[in-house]
Design a protein around this motif. Structure first.
Motif, PDB file in Angstrom:
ATOM      1  N   PHE A 274      -4.663  -6.991   2.342  1.00 33.66           N
ATOM      2  CA  PHE A 274      -3.600  -7.851   1.382  1.00 33.66           C
ATOM      3  C   PHE A 274      -3.732  -7.200  -0.032  1.00 33.66           C
ATOM      4  O   PHE A 274      -2.839  -7.743  -1.122  1.00 33.66           O
ATOM      5  CB  PHE A 274      -3.851  -9.474   1.172  1.00 33.66           C
ATOM      6  N   ALA A 275      -4.292  -6.275  -0.357  1.00 31.58           N
ATOM      7  CA  ALA A 275      -4.479  -5.619  -1.398  1.00 31.58           C
ATOM      8  C   ALA A 275      -3.255  -4.463  -1.684  1.00 31.58           C
ATOM      9  O   ALA A 275      -2.803  -3.773  -0.638  1.00 31.58           O
ATOM     10  CB  ALA A 275      -5.669  -5.082  -1.944  1.00 31.58           C
ATOM     11  N   GLN A 276      -2.714  -4.586  -2.767  1.00 31.31           N
ATOM     12  CA  GLN A 276      -1.742  -3.400  -3.028  1.00 31.31           C
ATOM     13  C   GLN A 276      -1.953  -2.208  -3.219  1.00 31.31           C
ATOM     14  O   GLN A 276      -1.590  -1.174  -2.994  1.00 31.31           O
ATOM     15  CB  GLN A 276      -0.748  -3.894  -4.195  1.00 31.31           C
ATOM     16  N   ARG A 277      -3.257  -2.045  -3.886  1.00 32.13           N
ATOM     17  CA  ARG A 277      -4.001  -0.957  -4.415  1.00 32.13           C
ATOM     18  C   ARG A 277      -5.289  -0.642  -3.622  1.00 32.13           C
ATOM     19  O   ARG A 277      -5.826  -1.713  -3.431  1.00 32.13           O
ATOM     20  CB  ARG A 277      -4.060  -0.594  -5.653  1.00 32.13           C
ATOM     21  N   THR A 278      -5.685   0.575  -3.576  1.00 30.19           N
ATOM     22  CA  THR A 278      -7.128   0.833  -2.955  1.00 30.19           C
ATOM     23  C   THR A 278      -7.740   1.766  -3.864  1.00 30.19           C
ATOM     24  O   THR A 278      -7.362   2.869  -4.712  1.00 30.19           O
ATOM     25  CB  THR A 278      -6.929   1.584  -1.586  1.00 30.19           C
ATOM     26  N   LEU A 279      -8.988   1.502  -4.333  1.00 27.31           N
ATOM     27  CA  LEU A 279      -9.892   2.407  -5.303  1.00 27.31           C
ATOM     28  C   LEU A 279     -10.497   3.386  -4.480  1.00 27.31           C
ATOM     29  O   LEU A 279     -11.465   2.987  -3.582  1.00 27.31           O
ATOM     30  CB  LEU A 279     -10.773   1.438  -6.315  1.00 27.31           C
TER      31      LEU A 279
ATOM     32  N   ARG B  15       0.355   5.028  -5.432  1.00 27.83           N
ATOM     33  CA  ARG B  15      -0.086   3.564  -5.861  1.00 27.83           C
ATOM     34  C   ARG B  15      -1.424   3.323  -5.898  1.00 27.83           C
ATOM     35  O   ARG B  15      -2.008   2.308  -6.327  1.00 27.83           O
ATOM     36  CB  ARG B  15       0.835   2.564  -4.800  1.00 27.83           C
ATOM     37  N   ASP B  16      -2.381   4.214  -5.518  1.00 28.38           N
ATOM     38  CA  ASP B  16      -3.866   3.872  -5.387  1.00 28.38           C
ATOM     39  C   ASP B  16      -4.579   4.260  -6.685  1.00 28.38           C
ATOM     40  O   ASP B  16      -4.109   4.742  -7.583  1.00 28.38           O
ATOM     41  CB  ASP B  16      -4.418   4.686  -4.294  1.00 28.38           C
ATOM     42  N   MET B  17      -5.653   3.909  -6.626  1.00 28.16           N
ATOM     43  CA  MET B  17      -6.645   4.103  -7.831  1.00 28.16           C
ATOM     44  C   MET B  17      -7.654   5.316  -7.471  1.00 28.16           C
ATOM     45  O   MET B  17      -8.331   5.251  -6.432  1.00 28.16           O
ATOM     46  CB  MET B  17      -7.334   2.878  -8.382  1.00 28.16           C
TER      47      MET B  17
ATOM     48  N   SER C 288      -1.727  11.791 -13.513  1.00 31.50           N
ATOM     49  CA  SER C 288      -0.120  11.700 -13.479  1.00 31.50           C
ATOM     50  C   SER C 288       0.031  11.431 -11.902  1.00 31.50           C
ATOM     51  O   SER C 288       1.064  11.060 -11.626  1.00 31.50           O
ATOM     52  CB  SER C 288       0.319  13.085 -13.758  1.00 31.50           C
ATOM     53  N   GLU C 289      -0.961  11.433 -11.274  1.00 26.31           N
ATOM     54  CA  GLU C 289      -0.746  11.522  -9.781  1.00 26.31           C
ATOM     55  C   GLU C 289      -1.002  10.075  -9.152  1.00 26.31           C
ATOM     56  O   GLU C 289      -0.782   9.726  -7.955  1.00 26.31           O
ATOM     57  CB  GLU C 289      -1.567  12.457  -8.921  1.00 26.31           C
ATOM     58  N   PHE C 290      -1.894   9.142  -9.776  1.00 29.56           N
ATOM     59  CA  PHE C 290      -2.083   7.950  -9.353  1.00 29.56           C
ATOM     60  C   PHE C 290      -1.873   6.648 -10.367  1.00 29.56           C
ATOM     61  O   PHE C 290      -1.608   6.902 -11.485  1.00 29.56           O
ATOM     62  CB  PHE C 290      -3.558   7.950  -9.084  1.00 29.56           C
ATOM     63  N   PHE C 291      -1.825   5.435  -9.808  1.00 28.93           N
ATOM     64  CA  PHE C 291      -1.499   4.348 -10.675  1.00 28.93           C
ATOM     65  C   PHE C 291      -2.612   4.258 -11.485  1.00 28.93           C
ATOM     66  O   PHE C 291      -2.464   3.811 -13.058  1.00 28.93           O
ATOM     67  CB  PHE C 291      -1.696   3.174  -9.765  1.00 28.93           C
TER      68      PHE C 291
END
Length: 132
Positions: free
Chosen positions: A24-29, A61-63, A89-92
């Motif tokens: 359910f998370a929009q982003r992954t670290l 969209r990830d971190m 510049s490549e990631f959220f």
């Protein structure tokens, strides 16, 4: 890592069940480490960083929390500002840590002080008046 929940679906008629993970998370670290041992330029380090990120499956969209590790030659050209800017510049969200160490060959500098004194003395002798 991934955030979500486990869905347990039970079929009451057959008595069977299925388990599935529902993210359910929009982003992954992603906490990643890149060994840059032996690199001599920033471009080489950038290529290794990109390989690490690609193999981990990171998307825009990830971190990404990336740590550079390994041993670099004292003559190595390393531009952390450029690497950080490229990563951001490549990631959220992106963060770059430098945990590298320098490899110094002591024998390269063994006679450095003696050579410095020698050349300083030659320079002094050139400036001194000649009495021939």
């Amino acid at each position: 890592g991934l955030h979500g929940f486990v869905l347990l679906d039970i079929d009451e008629r057959t008595g069977s069940m299925t388990l599935s993970f529902v993210p359910f998370a929009q982003r992954t670290l992603y906490a990643l480490q890149t060994d840059v041992t032996g690199c001599l330029t920033t471009a080489q380090m950038k290529d290794l960083m990109e390989d690490t990120v690609r193999s981990a499956g990171c998307t825009k969209r990830d971190m990404a929390d990336l740590t550079l590790s390994g041993e670099l030659d004292v003559e190595c050209e390393k531009d952390l500002g450029y690497l950080r800017m490229n990563l951001e510049s490549e990631f959220f969200f992106a963060r770059l840590h430098d945990a590298t160490t320098l490899r110094v060959n002591v024998n390269d500098y063994l006679y450095y002080e003696m050579q410095e004194k020698f050349f300083r003395r030659i320079k002094e002798l050139r400036k001194a008046p000649s009495y021939i």
